[in-house]
Scaffold this active site. Sequence first.
Site, PDB file in Angstrom:
ATOM      1  N   SER A  97      32.512  -4.468  52.571  1.00 33.48           N
ATOM      2  CA  SER A  97      32.626  -5.093  51.120  1.00 33.48           C
ATOM      3  C   SER A  97      34.154  -5.506  50.658  1.00 33.48           C
ATOM      4  O   SER A  97      34.315  -6.626  51.339  1.00 33.48           O
ATOM      5  CB  SER A  97      32.303  -3.626  50.399  1.00 33.48           C
ATOM      6  OG  SER A  97      32.132  -4.057  49.052  1.00 33.48           O
ATOM      7  N   ASP A 229      20.650  -4.889  50.313  1.00 38.00           N
ATOM      8  CA  ASP A 229      21.915  -4.869  49.529  1.00 38.00           C
ATOM      9  C   ASP A 229      21.806  -5.127  48.118  1.00 38.00           C
ATOM     10  O   ASP A 229      21.649  -6.429  47.721  1.00 38.00           O
ATOM     11  CB  ASP A 229      22.936  -5.264  50.168  1.00 38.00           C
ATOM     12  CG  ASP A 229      24.377  -5.222  49.955  1.00 38.00           C
ATOM     13  OD1 ASP A 229      24.507  -4.890  48.547  1.00 38.00           O
ATOM     14  OD2 ASP A 229      25.362  -5.171  50.773  1.00 38.00           O
ATOM     15  N   HIS A 258      23.915  -1.430  50.992  1.00 34.35           N
ATOM     16  CA  HIS A 258      25.048  -1.777  50.796  1.00 34.35           C
ATOM     17  C   HIS A 258      25.984  -0.388  51.830  1.00 34.35           C
ATOM     18  O   HIS A 258      26.890  -1.000  52.539  1.00 34.35           O
ATOM     19  CB  HIS A 258      25.756  -1.800  49.633  1.00 34.35           C
ATOM     20  CG  HIS A 258      27.260  -2.392  49.563  1.00 34.35           C
ATOM     21  ND1 HIS A 258      27.458  -3.864  49.988  1.00 34.35           N
ATOM     22  CD2 HIS A 258      28.343  -1.881  49.354  1.00 34.35           C
ATOM     23  CE1 HIS A 258      28.719  -3.886  49.600  1.00 34.35           C
ATOM     24  NE2 HIS A 258      29.383  -2.677  49.188  1.00 34.35           N
TER      25      HIS A 258
END
Length: 278
Positions: A97, A229, A258
């Site tokens: 991320s 996601d 995610h």
Amino acid sequence: MPTILTADGTDIFFKDWGPKDAQPIMFHHGWPLSSDDWDAQMLFFVGQGFRVIAHDRRGHGRSAQVSDGHDMDHYAADAAAVVEALDLRNVVHIGHSTGGGEVARYVAQYGQPAGRVAKAVLVSAVTPLMLKTDANPEGTPMEVFDGFRNGLAANRAQFFRDVPAGPFYGFNREGAAVQEGVIQNWWRQGMTGSAKAHYDGIKAFSETDQTEDLRAITVPTLVLHGEDDQVVPIDAAARKAITLLRNGTLKTYPGFSHGMLTVNADVLNKDLLDFVKA
């Protein structure tokens, strides 16, 4: 606690496990978490004989809760300070991320020029740009990030409960196997950090255009992304990032969220190991 001091006087906490003469793998965590989010990967890779390193980003986890520097340039510089303090070489850098953005900037601006990087992995990464703009129509509207800021400022504790209980791990999907311990661990990591670092970090992960970082990376780079996601949409991130990388490989996972590194660690760890060893 083991820490290093950056050039601007910030204490950065780090973990360093495994044989010091083994190939190092360095992990870069996502917002608003800490190096603890890599437990499943660090235990796995140290068990495979690697040296594993992870640090808490400034203002996150056990690192200093400084007022300033919550931007991608400082994140990358802090990572470089850890690498140099430990004199790490031939490193595989893996970022999740926001940590993927940190990896991209670190590799492009510090790691490759210093000859310290072997490979890179971007997992559910925010690169090249999350924000929706005229040039990036697949991105996420500013109103969404303003909602993050408002939720954090109004009631950070509740916001940090709602995110993992909902979209982060896909626990809001019908039939999802909700893991309460995972939700609580996300909350614990988030609440350990600084509200200001987290607030400022929203701008860092959403508005930083890392197109040129990706173009500059020449080492083998693996891009991994879940097709479900709900936090970093795959079309604006992985599928665009792979077109910018000179030596990239894309692998996507149907139905994965995610937070797939945690809830699908058995699958991800094997794929990461295959890439590291290739």
